[in-house]
Design an enzyme around this catalytic site. Structure first.
Site, PDB file in Angstrom:
ATOM      1  N   GLU A  73       6.147  14.821  18.870  1.00  0.00           N
ATOM      2  CA  GLU A  73       7.128  13.881  18.329  1.00  0.00           C
ATOM      3  C   GLU A  73       6.957  12.732  19.213  1.00  0.00           C
ATOM      4  OE1 GLU A  73      12.165  13.727  18.572  1.00  0.00           O
ATOM      5  OE2 GLU A  73      11.062  15.703  18.485  1.00  0.00           O
ATOM      6  N   LYS A 244      19.106  19.772  21.466  1.00  0.00           N
ATOM      7  CA  LYS A 244      17.641  19.804  20.984  1.00  0.00           C
ATOM      8  C   LYS A 244      17.086  18.555  21.837  1.00  0.00           C
ATOM      9  CE  LYS A 244      14.581  17.863  18.088  1.00  0.00           C
ATOM     10  NZ  LYS A 244      13.593  16.633  18.102  1.00  0.00           N
ATOM     11  N   ASP A 260       5.805  30.989  26.853  1.00  0.00           N
ATOM     12  CA  ASP A 260       6.473  31.681  25.342  1.00  0.00           C
ATOM     13  C   ASP A 260       7.638  30.383  25.065  1.00  0.00           C
ATOM     14  OD1 ASP A 260       7.283  32.501  23.171  1.00  0.00           O
ATOM     15  OD2 ASP A 260       7.458  34.627  23.847  1.00  0.00           O
ATOM     16  N   HIS A 357      12.638   4.337  19.337  1.00  0.00           N
ATOM     17  CA  HIS A 357      11.535   5.345  18.367  1.00  0.00           C
ATOM     18  C   HIS A 357      10.880   4.271  17.337  1.00  0.00           C
ATOM     19  CE1 HIS A 357      13.036   9.329  18.861  1.00  0.00           C
ATOM     20  NE2 HIS A 357      14.057   8.944  19.155  1.00  0.00           N
TER      21      HIS A 357
END
Length: 408
Positions: A73, A244, A260, A357
């Site tokens: 990302e 998130k 993991d 972004h």
């Protein structure tokens, strides 16, 4: 239906895959393979590559770290580094961890009170049974430390085993201990439905804090960050995006170190809803005219065990991190999560999340549509000046640049 795929030779697998999907055998045969990873998972095809970068400016408990992060990302590593820089200017992160993992023996019984009392009365023996099933853990200073009944309903019971797994995540260790305990229970006529590790590691919590004065972050911006944090405590829709962003940073380091990330994700989100409402994992508030941040999250990560030992890149990344223990690894990972959260909230309440972004999005679009990487420095500013940063405008700029090269 495909039967026995795992028993076929590599060539036969590729031929069958071609027949089923229509992708040519020649194309599939070009996929690179790794002999070690070919044995690591079932029905191996190839390795899926994800970029790895280095986040900088992290100072945790007085020690400086560079942090390997694996993510596809755009802006994640830049945001983590920017957030860490702000905190570093204010002295860095403070962090501490505790480390116990939980396993469960789950049962349906009409005599839950009697079973609970039996567990209490036989705690010492049951812990001996658990530790005898995996004695090496106790030899390293860890092992099963506590076993306790926890009623779930009038007829359902969980008997919880708490284990110090030292430097390992400990899933296999705990499951082995639980299987031995299950046998012990069944010898007493107590039926056990399931014996399994829990990924809600609320006894393996990492707490990270930082304090940022108004000389580093303007007081008005700091207040907006605190206000934004409060929305994540009262609204689960906002909390999901808030968390998130935190996990953008955490997952990237967890992956880079061979841990993991799915277990970490499930545990973090379950912990976020521990009081019955899903909330933000971090909080920001103004105290004495300073912005104070805190993140509390389960981080049962490991430096040994699992696939870490056969993952050369993970071992290199642990060296780059310069950490001394699994607890210290968790503390650095927690700091990355809080830095990521700070950068995201600061962007949202100031220029907006899209501003940062756009340059990275422009790069991705141009590369996706065939621009050579050597041309990015020229093409990105041109795309940023377009009315929209989308595929059509990226293709237009690439075509213009190709035409210019031909004319020259």
């Amino acid at each position: 239906m495909i039967e026995g795929y795992h028993r076929l030779s590599r060539q036969a697998q590729l031929e069958l895959l071609s027949e089923v999907t229509g992708v040519g055998v020649a194309t599939l045969a070009k996929l690179p393979i790794d002999a070690v990873r070919q044995q690591q998972i079932e029905n191996y095809l190839t390795d899926f590559r994800v970029p790895e970068g280095i986040a900088v400016n992290f100072k945790v408990n007085g020690r400086e770290h560079v942090v390997p992060m694996v993510t596809e990302e755009p802006s994640v590593i830049a945001a983590a580094s920017n957030g860490a820089k702000l905190v570093c200017q204010a002295g860095g992160f403070q962090a501490h961890s505790k480390r116990l993992m939980r396993g469960q023996l789950l049962m349906n019984t009409k005599t839950s009170i009697e079973v609970s009392q039996w567990v209490v009365d036989h705690q010492k023996h049951l812990l001996e049974v658990a530790n005898a099933a995996h004695p090496s853990m106790q030899k390293r200073g860890g092992g099963a430390l506590k076993i306790m009944p926890r009623p779930l309903s009038a007829t359902q019971l969980s008997v919880d085993l708490l284990v110090d797994t030292k430097e390992a995540m400990g899933a296999n260790t705990i499951n082995t201990m639980l299987e031995a305990l299950k046998t012990e229970f069944e010898m007493e006529g107590i039926a056990v439905e399931m014996a399994i590790l829990s990924n809600l590691a609320d006894q393996a919590l990492t707490t990270v804090t930082c304090t940022i004065p108004e000389t580093v972050i303007d007081s008005a911006v700091a207040q907006k960050i605190a206000d934004a944090s409060e929305f994540a405590q009262i609204d689960p829709y906002r909390a999901a995006t808030h968390n998130k962003g935190i996990m953008n940073g955490i997952d990237a380091v967890v992956m880079a170190t061979g841990n993991d990330w799915r277990a970490i994700e499930s545990g973090a989100h379950a912990f976020a809803a521990r009081d019955g409402q899903y909330r933000g994992l971090s909080t920001w508030q103004i105290v004495d005219q300073q912005l104070q941040g805190q993140l509390v999250v389960p981080l049962p990560v490991a430096t040994v065990g699992g696939s870490i030992g056969i993952n050369e890149q993970a071992q290199l990344n642990l060296e780059l991190l310069q950490i001394d223990s699994a607890n210290q690894l968790a503390e650095v990972i927690g700091a990355v999560g809080l830095a990521q959260n700070l950068a995201a909230l600061k962007a949202i309440v100031t220029e907006g999340i899209q501003h940062g972004h756009m340059r990275l999005q422009a790069k991705s679009l141009l590369l996706e549509h065939g621009l050579p990487a050597t041309k990015l420095n020229e093409a990105v500013p041109r795309l940023l000046k377009e009315p929209r940063i989308d595929s059509a405008h990226a293709q237009k700029i690439i075509e213009q640049m190709r035409k210019k090269d031909l004319d020259e």
